[in-house]
Design a protein around this motif. Structure first.
Motif, PDB file in Angstrom:
ATOM      1  N   TYR A  74      49.563  27.683  58.493  1.00 60.13           N
ATOM      2  CA  TYR A  74      48.976  28.998  58.354  1.00 60.13           C
ATOM      3  C   TYR A  74      49.263  29.647  57.019  1.00 60.13           C
ATOM      4  CZ  TYR A  74      48.320  28.673  63.414  1.00 60.13           C
ATOM      5  OH  TYR A  74      47.950  28.291  64.672  1.00 60.13           O
ATOM      6  N   SER A 129      46.913  35.536  62.361  1.00 58.76           N
ATOM      7  CA  SER A 129      46.359  34.209  62.630  1.00 58.76           C
ATOM      8  C   SER A 129      46.901  33.707  63.959  1.00 58.76           C
ATOM      9  CB  SER A 129      46.730  33.245  61.504  1.00 58.76           C
ATOM     10  OG  SER A 129      46.239  31.954  61.771  1.00 58.76           O
ATOM     11  N   ASP A 130      46.029  33.101  64.765  1.00 60.32           N
ATOM     12  CA  ASP A 130      46.490  32.386  65.945  1.00 60.32           C
ATOM     13  C   ASP A 130      45.667  31.122  66.101  1.00 60.32           C
ATOM     14  OD1 ASP A 130      44.924  34.860  68.038  1.00 60.32           O
ATOM     15  OD2 ASP A 130      44.110  32.903  67.473  1.00 60.32           O
ATOM     16  N   PHE A 131      46.060  30.260  67.015  1.00 59.94           N
ATOM     17  CA  PHE A 131      45.447  28.933  67.062  1.00 59.94           C
ATOM     18  C   PHE A 131      44.023  28.983  67.602  1.00 59.94           C
ATOM     19  CE2 PHE A 131      45.020  27.544  71.459  1.00 59.94           C
ATOM     20  CZ  PHE A 131      45.820  28.444  72.147  1.00 59.94           C
ATOM     21  N   GLN A 148      36.725  24.327  60.676  1.00 61.25           N
ATOM     22  CA  GLN A 148      36.544  25.631  61.299  1.00 61.25           C
ATOM     23  C   GLN A 148      35.516  26.388  60.486  1.00 61.25           C
ATOM     24  OE1 GLN A 148      40.523  27.374  61.201  1.00 61.25           O
ATOM     25  NE2 GLN A 148      40.789  26.933  63.372  1.00 61.25           N
ATOM     26  N   SER A 154      41.559  31.464  66.963  1.00 60.21           N
ATOM     27  CA  SER A 154      40.544  31.988  66.044  1.00 60.21           C
ATOM     28  C   SER A 154      40.604  31.266  64.712  1.00 60.21           C
ATOM     29  CB  SER A 154      40.751  33.486  65.830  1.00 60.21           C
ATOM     30  OG  SER A 154      40.653  34.181  67.040  1.00 60.21           O
TER      31      SER A 154
END
Lengths: 113, 113
Positions: free
Chosen positions: A100, B94-96, A56, B98
């Motif tokens: 995370y 946090s999310d999947f 990423q 971004s």
């Protein structure tokens, strides 16, 4: 159990030079992320490495590049340094890219003059 | 895209009184939410995390936070402040979709004796 370690602690470079920062993840972690924290700001995501590949990337130019080694340690390289690159660079590690919960190192303070 | 707004840049409380640090978030997906603390010249330490389990999350050092989806808030509280709580606090989402963690700008907590 050693946490995340970073080297060097402080670094002073001249505009236009190149710099390499290093990070060793927490024991058992295989994913390393890098963040830039400007003075008075929250950290900003640069990129993440897993299985020796960049997985990423945040909104940073190509002057910022990285590498991950087979032992999961990582390097952050910045080319053609600008004054605006002066910041605290933080390394974080986690169990996986989807893990995370990230553990942060103490950071490297980079000053560009 | 995800984002975080920390509503106060500075919060000052007296030792022994309650602490409230406010955070609103924006995420298109079910987010994970965190609070990190940063003491001067030290790395970021995870205080607590929310990952779609109980909405009231307990963390270290007596801190807790409540996830309120209807208000898109994740405020951090502590019943009684201690001098050692003086630090910079960051709300993180946090999310999947971004990449990486998205940090707020931070709240500087000052403890008056």
């Amino acid at each position: 159990d050693a946490g995340v370690t970073q080297s060097p602690t402080h670094l002073i470079k001249t505009r236009g030079q190149q710099v390499t920062l290093r990070c060793s993840p927490k024991s058992g972690h295989d994913t390393v992320s890098w963040y830039q924290q400007a003075l008075g700001q929250g950290p900003q995501f640069i990129f993440q490495y897993y299985e020796e590949e960049e997985r990423q990337r945040g909104n940073f130019p190509d002057r910022f590049s990285g590498h991950q080694f087979p032992n999961y340690s990582s390097e952050l390289n910045v080319n053609a340094l600008l004054l605006g690159d002066s910041a605290l660079y933080l390394c974080a590690s986690s169990y996986s890219p989807a893990g995370y919960e990230q553990y942060f190192g103490p950071g490297t303070r980079l000053t560009v003059t | 895209a995800q984002s975080v707004t920390q509503l106060d840049s500075h919060v000052s409380v007296s030792e022994g009184t309650p602490v409230l640090l406010r955070c609103n978030y924006s995420s298109s997906y079910s987010p994970s939410l965190f609070w990190y603390v940063q003491h001067p010249n030290k790395g970021l330490q995870l205080l607590l995390k929310y990952t779609s389990a109980a909405t009231l999350v307990k963390g270290i050092n007596g801190f807790e936070a409540e996830f309120k989806k209807s208000e898109t808030s994740f405020h951090l509280t502590k019943p009684s402040a201690h001098m050692s709580d003086a630090a910079e606090y960051f709300c993180v989402v946090s999310d999947f979709e971004s990449p990486g963690l998205t940090f707020g700008k931070g709240t500087h907590l000052i403890i008056q004796p």
